[in-house]
Motif scaffolding. Structure first.
Motif, PDB file in Angstrom:
ATOM      1  N   ALA A   1       0.830  -1.209   0.000  1.00 57.24           N
ATOM      2  CA  ALA A   1       0.000   0.000   0.000  1.00 57.24           C
ATOM      3  C   ALA A   1       0.863   1.258   0.000  1.00 57.24           C
ATOM      4  CB  ALA A   1      -0.923  -0.013   1.218  1.00 57.24           C
ATOM      5  N   ASN A   2       2.036   1.178   0.628  1.00 58.61           N
ATOM      6  CA  ASN A   2       2.927   2.338   0.657  1.00 58.61           C
ATOM      7  C   ASN A   2       3.320   2.794  -0.740  1.00 58.61           C
ATOM      8  OD1 ASN A   2       2.856   2.287   3.419  1.00 58.61           O
ATOM      9  ND2 ASN A   2       4.789   1.202   3.656  1.00 58.61           N
ATOM     10  N   SER A   3       3.287   1.869  -1.695  1.00 64.55           N
ATOM     11  CA  SER A   3       3.665   2.218  -3.065  1.00 64.55           C
ATOM     12  C   SER A   3       2.695   3.217  -3.683  1.00 64.55           C
ATOM     13  CB  SER A   3       3.726   0.955  -3.932  1.00 64.55           C
ATOM     14  OG  SER A   3       4.561  -0.035  -3.363  1.00 64.55           O
ATOM     15  N   TYR A   4       1.482   3.270  -3.166  1.00 68.50           N
ATOM     16  CA  TYR A   4       0.452   4.129  -3.747  1.00 68.50           C
ATOM     17  C   TYR A   4       0.248   5.421  -2.959  1.00 68.50           C
ATOM     18  CZ  TYR A   4      -0.938   0.072  -6.545  1.00 68.50           C
ATOM     19  OH  TYR A   4      -0.952  -0.987  -7.404  1.00 68.50           O
ATOM     20  N   PHE A   5       0.747   5.492  -1.742  1.00 70.89           N
ATOM     21  CA  PHE A   5       0.528   6.688  -0.937  1.00 70.89           C
ATOM     22  C   PHE A   5       1.187   7.906  -1.577  1.00 70.89           C
ATOM     23  CE2 PHE A   5       0.144   3.856   3.043  1.00 70.89           C
ATOM     24  CZ  PHE A   5      -1.224   3.723   2.835  1.00 70.89           C
ATOM     25  N   GLY A   6       0.475   9.012  -1.537  1.00 73.65           N
ATOM     26  CA  GLY A   6       0.965  10.241  -2.158  1.00 73.65           C
ATOM     27  C   GLY A   6      -0.130  11.287  -2.116  1.00 73.65           C
ATOM     28  N   PRO A   7      -0.136  12.219  -3.039  1.00 75.60           N
ATOM     29  CA  PRO A   7      -1.127  13.302  -2.998  1.00 75.60           C
ATOM     30  C   PRO A   7      -2.555  12.841  -3.260  1.00 75.60           C
ATOM     31  CG  PRO A   7       0.190  13.421  -5.016  1.00 75.60           C
ATOM     32  CD  PRO A   7       0.846  12.408  -4.139  1.00 75.60           C
ATOM     33  N   ASN A   8      -2.741  11.659  -3.841  1.00 77.97           N
ATOM     34  CA  ASN A   8      -4.081  11.178  -4.165  1.00 77.97           C
ATOM     35  C   ASN A   8      -4.557  10.035  -3.273  1.00 77.97           C
ATOM     36  OD1 ASN A   8      -4.479  12.886  -6.577  1.00 77.97           O
ATOM     37  ND2 ASN A   8      -2.759  11.685  -7.374  1.00 77.97           N
ATOM     38  N   LEU A   9      -3.692   9.560  -2.405  1.00 74.07           N
ATOM     39  CA  LEU A   9      -4.060   8.519  -1.441  1.00 74.07           C
ATOM     40  C   LEU A   9      -3.276   8.789  -0.162  1.00 74.07           C
ATOM     41  CD1 LEU A   9      -5.596   5.898  -0.777  1.00 74.07           C
ATOM     42  CD2 LEU A   9      -3.568   4.635  -1.551  1.00 74.07           C
ATOM     43  N   VAL A  10      -4.003   9.216   0.873  1.00 77.45           N
ATOM     44  CA  VAL A  10      -3.355   9.651   2.110  1.00 77.45           C
ATOM     45  C   VAL A  10      -3.716   8.683   3.231  1.00 77.45           C
ATOM     46  CG1 VAL A  10      -3.124  11.529   3.788  1.00 77.45           C
ATOM     47  CG2 VAL A  10      -3.515  12.040   1.353  1.00 77.45           C
ATOM     48  N   PRO A  11      -2.721   8.039   3.850  1.00 79.35           N
ATOM     49  CA  PRO A  11      -3.028   7.139   4.966  1.00 79.35           C
ATOM     50  C   PRO A  11      -3.505   7.923   6.182  1.00 79.35           C
ATOM     51  CG  PRO A  11      -0.659   7.433   4.778  1.00 79.35           C
ATOM     52  CD  PRO A  11      -1.261   8.141   3.593  1.00 79.35           C
ATOM     53  N   VAL A  12      -4.425   7.339   6.932  1.00 77.74           N
ATOM     54  CA  VAL A  12      -4.856   7.943   8.187  1.00 77.74           C
ATOM     55  C   VAL A  12      -3.871   7.504   9.259  1.00 77.74           C
ATOM     56  CG1 VAL A  12      -6.702   8.146   9.883  1.00 77.74           C
ATOM     57  CG2 VAL A  12      -7.256   7.914   7.451  1.00 77.74           C
ATOM     58  N   GLN A  13      -3.142   8.451   9.789  1.00 76.25           N
ATOM     59  CA  GLN A  13      -2.048   8.145  10.701  1.00 76.25           C
ATOM     60  C   GLN A  13      -2.528   8.037  12.146  1.00 76.25           C
ATOM     61  OE1 GLN A  13       0.812   7.377   9.610  1.00 76.25           O
ATOM     62  NE2 GLN A  13       1.096   8.365   7.620  1.00 76.25           N
ATOM     63  N   GLN A  14      -1.784   7.252  12.904  1.00 72.72           N
ATOM     64  CA  GLN A  14      -2.040   7.200  14.340  1.00 72.72           C
ATOM     65  C   GLN A  14      -1.702   8.552  14.949  1.00 72.72           C
ATOM     66  OE1 GLN A  14      -0.417   3.794  16.361  1.00 72.72           O
ATOM     67  NE2 GLN A  14      -0.454   4.797  18.359  1.00 72.72           N
ATOM     68  N   GLU A  15      -2.572   9.027  15.829  1.00 75.78           N
ATOM     69  CA  GLU A  15      -2.433  10.371  16.380  1.00 75.78           C
ATOM     70  C   GLU A  15      -2.013  10.344  17.840  1.00 75.78           C
ATOM     71  OE1 GLU A  15      -2.658  13.311  15.117  1.00 75.78           O
ATOM     72  OE2 GLU A  15      -3.609  13.060  13.165  1.00 75.78           O
ATOM     73  N   SER A  16      -1.393  11.447  18.274  1.00 74.19           N
ATOM     74  CA  SER A  16      -1.204  11.683  19.694  1.00 74.19           C
ATOM     75  C   SER A  16      -2.560  12.039  20.286  1.00 74.19           C
ATOM     76  CB  SER A  16      -0.224  12.834  19.919  1.00 74.19           C
ATOM     77  OG  SER A  16       1.013  12.558  19.298  1.00 74.19           O
ATOM     78  N   ILE A  17      -2.808  11.599  21.508  1.00 78.02           N
ATOM     79  CA  ILE A  17      -4.131  11.815  22.081  1.00 78.02           C
ATOM     80  C   ILE A  17      -4.103  12.534  23.412  1.00 78.02           C
ATOM     81  CG2 ILE A  17      -5.115   9.831  20.915  1.00 78.02           C
ATOM     82  CD1 ILE A  17      -4.904   8.313  23.520  1.00 78.02           C
ATOM     83  N   ALA A  18      -2.924  12.908  23.886  1.00 81.36           N
ATOM     84  CA  ALA A  18      -2.859  13.602  25.166  1.00 81.36           C
ATOM     85  C   ALA A  18      -2.245  14.979  24.975  1.00 81.36           C
ATOM     86  CB  ALA A  18      -2.037  12.793  26.168  1.00 81.36           C
ATOM     87  N   CYS A  19      -2.710  15.941  25.745  1.00 80.39           N
ATOM     88  CA  CYS A  19      -2.178  17.298  25.658  1.00 80.39           C
ATOM     89  C   CYS A  19      -2.128  17.896  27.039  1.00 80.39           C
ATOM     90  CB  CYS A  19      -3.046  18.148  24.741  1.00 80.39           C
ATOM     91  SG  CYS A  19      -2.512  19.862  24.666  1.00 80.39           S
ATOM     92  N   GLU A  20      -0.964  18.248  27.482  1.00 82.23           N
ATOM     93  CA  GLU A  20      -0.812  18.855  28.791  1.00 82.23           C
ATOM     94  C   GLU A  20       0.164  20.022  28.685  1.00 82.23           C
ATOM     95  OE1 GLU A  20      -1.409  14.682  31.269  1.00 82.23           O
ATOM     96  OE2 GLU A  20       0.313  15.965  31.679  1.00 82.23           O
ATOM     97  N   GLY A  21      -0.216  21.153  29.251  1.00 84.56           N
ATOM     98  CA  GLY A  21       0.655  22.316  29.220  1.00 84.56           C
ATOM     99  C   GLY A  21       0.946  22.817  27.825  1.00 84.56           C
ATOM    100  N   GLY A  22      -0.024  22.604  26.891  1.00 89.62           N
ATOM    101  CA  GLY A  22       0.168  23.074  25.531  1.00 89.62           C
ATOM    102  C   GLY A  22       1.025  22.167  24.683  1.00 89.62           C
ATOM    103  N   ARG A  23       1.466  21.020  25.261  1.00 89.91           N
ATOM    104  CA  ARG A  23       2.334  20.121  24.497  1.00 89.91           C
ATOM    105  C   ARG A  23       1.564  18.858  24.135  1.00 89.91           C
ATOM    106  NH1 ARG A  23       6.101  15.874  25.143  1.00 89.91           N
ATOM    107  NH2 ARG A  23       5.485  15.550  27.300  1.00 89.91           N
ATOM    108  N   VAL A  24       1.503  18.575  22.842  1.00 91.35           N
ATOM    109  CA  VAL A  24       0.869  17.351  22.381  1.00 91.35           C
ATOM    110  C   VAL A  24       1.894  16.240  22.423  1.00 91.35           C
ATOM    111  CG1 VAL A  24      -0.268  16.212  20.465  1.00 91.35           C
ATOM    112  CG2 VAL A  24      -0.693  18.623  20.902  1.00 91.35           C
ATOM    113  N   SER A  25       1.537  15.135  23.044  1.00 92.45           N
ATOM    114  CA  SER A  25       2.482  14.033  23.156  1.00 92.45           C
ATOM    115  C   SER A  25       1.750  12.711  23.078  1.00 92.45           C
ATOM    116  CB  SER A  25       3.250  14.126  24.482  1.00 92.45           C
ATOM    117  OG  SER A  25       2.348  14.136  25.569  1.00 92.45           O
TER     118      SER A  25
END
Length: 477
Positions: free
Chosen positions: A391-415
C-alpha cells in the motif's frame, strides 16, 4: 483525551480541506483506474483517504438544499441528541426521534422566521443536534431511480454498484455516531457537504474499548467508552488505544477496513455523507456469530422482568424476534457458511484463527474475477522486475493514509499517550481480554446484572469461539 487534542488545535490528518478532493479533473485524469483502486483496497491494512477520484460524480451536488428539492417534501426520521460533555456515551436508545422534512431541518438550522421548523422547534439548536442517519438511498428515491446513477462506485472497482447500494447521512453540527465496529465487510465513505471528524481504532483495540451489545443492533458492536471524553477510572485500558484520526472534507472518500472501530462527529452546520458497505467472504462466518448474538441477547433480555425494550433495542431493529425465529437464523447462517465453504475454502480456512487474524487483509472478495483478484507485483513496465507492491507504493497526494495520532495534551504540548500515562503493573495484570464491565463491589453485596452477563456471553472473542465450535461440529455432518 480526544477533547484535549482538539483543544490544542491539532489538525487531524494534517491536511487542509482547501486542497481536498474537489479539484476540477476530467474523468480520464483520475489518479487511479478502477482496477488499481481494487488492488489498492486489497493491500490496505489501515484507513486511507482517496482524493481527486469523484470530481465528476453528480452526487457531489447533493447539498442539503438540493436534496430538499429532490425529496420534494418527503419526511425523514431524524435522531435528536443532546450537546453534552459528560463521560457516558450517548447511545441511540437515549436519543429522541422526530419526523421532518429537509426544508424544516434547514429552517431550524438557519433560524428563519418566515417558515415553520415543524417538530424541530421543540429542540433549541444550542442544546441539541439532529441526524438523519442510515437512510437507504434506494428507499428515499424509490420513485426516482434516475438519481441512483449519481453515485458511481464503479470508479472504485465495483461495476454496477451505485446509489441503490448506498446510504445517506444528513446531520447538523455535533451530530455523531457512537463508537462501534461493523461486523460485516468494509466501508467506503464519500463526504459531500461539510466536514466530519473520524476517530478510528484498529481491531486489536477491541479489548481496550470495552465492547458491548447493549443497545442491540445486528452487525454493530458498540464501545462502552465515550471516546471523546473517556472515563479512565472505569475504563483504564482505554489508555492503550491506538487512535487514528482524520477530518474528512467534501470530495474525499474514506476507506474503513474491516472491523475498525469508529466514532464520527459532524464539525460544520450541515454535513452530508454517502457510504457503501462492501461484503466479504468472511461475512458468512460473521453472520453465524451475529445470529448467535441475537439469540442470546433476545433470550436473556426478554426473560428479564426489569428490561425496558426501549433501553436495549436500537431503533434500527424493528421488532424483538422470537427464540424460534432466532434459532432458525442460526441454522440458516450455519448452513449458508458450510455451503459456501464447499465452493470456496475461505470460510473453512478461517476456523482456528483468532478474531484478530481473521480480520486481516488481503482477502478474496465475493464476485471478484481472477483478473480483478490479482494484485500487481511490479511497476508500470511489466518487463521490469520489481519487488511486490505494498500500500505504501500508492501513498501520495491522491491517497493519504490515516495516521495514528497523539491523544494527550498537557501544558500546551501534544504528546503520545505513553509519555504522560505510563502503564502500571495493575493494567498489565489483566487476565485475558474478555471484560464483563462489572462495577466495583460494595462489600459482598455485588449483583451481576443481565447486561453485565451479556457483555461476557456475547463478547466478540466468545462469539468467535462459539462460531468456530458450532461450524466445526457441523462441518463433518
Amino acid at each position: 483525551m480526544m477533547a484535549h487534542l482538539r483543544a490544542c488545535g491539532l489538525s487531524a490528518g494534517r491536511r487542509s480541506c482547501e486542497s481536498g478532493g474537489l479539484g476540477m479533473r476530467s474523468e480520464g485524469s483520475k489518479p487511479f483506474n478502477p482496477k488499481e483502486v481494487r488492488s489498492i483496497i486489497e493491500l490496505l491494512q489501515q484507513p486511507a483517504v482517496f482524493l481527486n477520484m469523484v470530481s465528476n460524480w453528480p452526487a457531489l451536488q447533493w447539498t442539503a438544499e438540493h436534496l430538499s428539492q429532490m425529496l420534494d417534501g418527503k419526511e425523514l426520521t431524524f435522531r435528536i441528541g443532546k450537546r453534552r460533555t459528560d463521560k457516558a456515551p450517548q447511545f441511540e436508545t437515549q436519543c429522541e426521534y422526530i419526523k421532518g422534512t429537509l426544508q424544516e431541518f434547514l429552517v431550524w438550522l438557519h433560524g428563519e422566521n418566515h417558515s415553520s421548523p415543524g417538530l424541530f422547534s421543540s429542540f433549541p439548536r444550542s442544546e441539541y443536534w439532529a441526524y438523519a442517519d442510515y437512510k437507504y438511498i434506494a428507499m428515499m428515491f424509490e420513485d426516482k431511480a434516475e438519481f441512483f446513477q449519481d453515485v458511481i462506485w464503479a470508479d472504485f472497482g465495483f461495476p454496477g454498484r451505485d446509489g441503490r447500494e448506498s446510504t445517506l447521512w444528513i446531520g447538523s453540527e455535533a451530530a455523531n455516531t457512537p463508537c462501534h465496529l461493523d461486523s460485516y465487510g468494509y466501508n467506503l465513505v464519500l463526504q459531500v457537504q461539510g466536514r466530519k471528524r473520524w476517530h478510528l481504532f484498529p481491531p486489536d483495540d477491541t479489548s481496550n474499548l470495552y465492547p458491548t451489545r447493549i443497545p442491540y443492533e445486528e452487525s454493530s458492536v458498540f464501545s462502552s467508552v465515550n471516546v471523546a471524553n473517556p472515563d479512565l477510572e472505569r475504563f483504564p485500558r482505554f489508555l492503550r488505544v491506538k487512535p487514528h484520526m482524520v477530518t474528512l472534507c467534501p470530495g474525499e472518500v474514506l476507506f474503513v477496513p474491516r472491523h475498525w472501530w469508529h466514532y464520527v462527529e459532524s464539525l460544520d452546520p450541515v454535513t452530508i455523507s454517502i457510504n457503501s458497505w462492501i461484503e466479504l467472504d468472511d461475512d458468512d462466518e460473521a453472520r453465524v456469530g451475529e445470529a448467535l448474538t441475537r439469540t442470546l441477547v433476545c433470550a436473556l433480555k426478554t426473560a428479564d422482568p426489569c428490561a425496558d425494550t426501549a433501553n436495549w433495542l436500537n431503533a434500527t431493529e424493528a421488532v424483538i424476534t422470537s427464540y424460534e425465529t432466532n434459532l432458525q437464523y442460526v441454522n440458516l447462517a450455519v448452513q449458508a457458511c458450510l455451503d459456501n465453504a464447499k465452493s470456496s475454502p475461505t470460510c473453512a480456512m478461517k476456523r482456528g484463527q483468532s478474531a484478530q487474524t481473521s480480520s486481516a487483509f488481503p482477502k478474496k472478495r465475493k464476485g471478484v474475477s481472477e483478473a480483478e483478484e490479482s494484485v500487481p507485483t511490479g511497476g508500470l513496465n511489466p518487463e521490469e522486475p520489481t519487488a511486490p507492491l505494498t500500500a505504501n507504493s500508492y501513498f501520495g497526494p491522491n491517497l493519504v493514509p490515516v495516521q495514528q495520532e497523539s491523544i494527550a495534551c498537557e501544558g500546551g504540548r501534544v504528546s503520545h499517550l505513553s509519555e504522560n500515562h505510563p502503564l502500571d503493573h495493575s493494567l498489565e495484570a489483566d487476565h485475558g481480554n474478555v471484560d464483563c464491565d462489572s462495577k466495583p463491589a460494595d462489600d459482598d453485596k455485588a449483583l451481576i446484572s443481565t447486561d453485565e452477563l451479556l457483555n461476557c456471553l456475547v463478547h466478540p472473542d466468545v462469539i468467535h469461539l462459539m462460531t468456530e465450535i458450532l461450524l466445526g461440529r457441523h462441518s463433518h455432518h
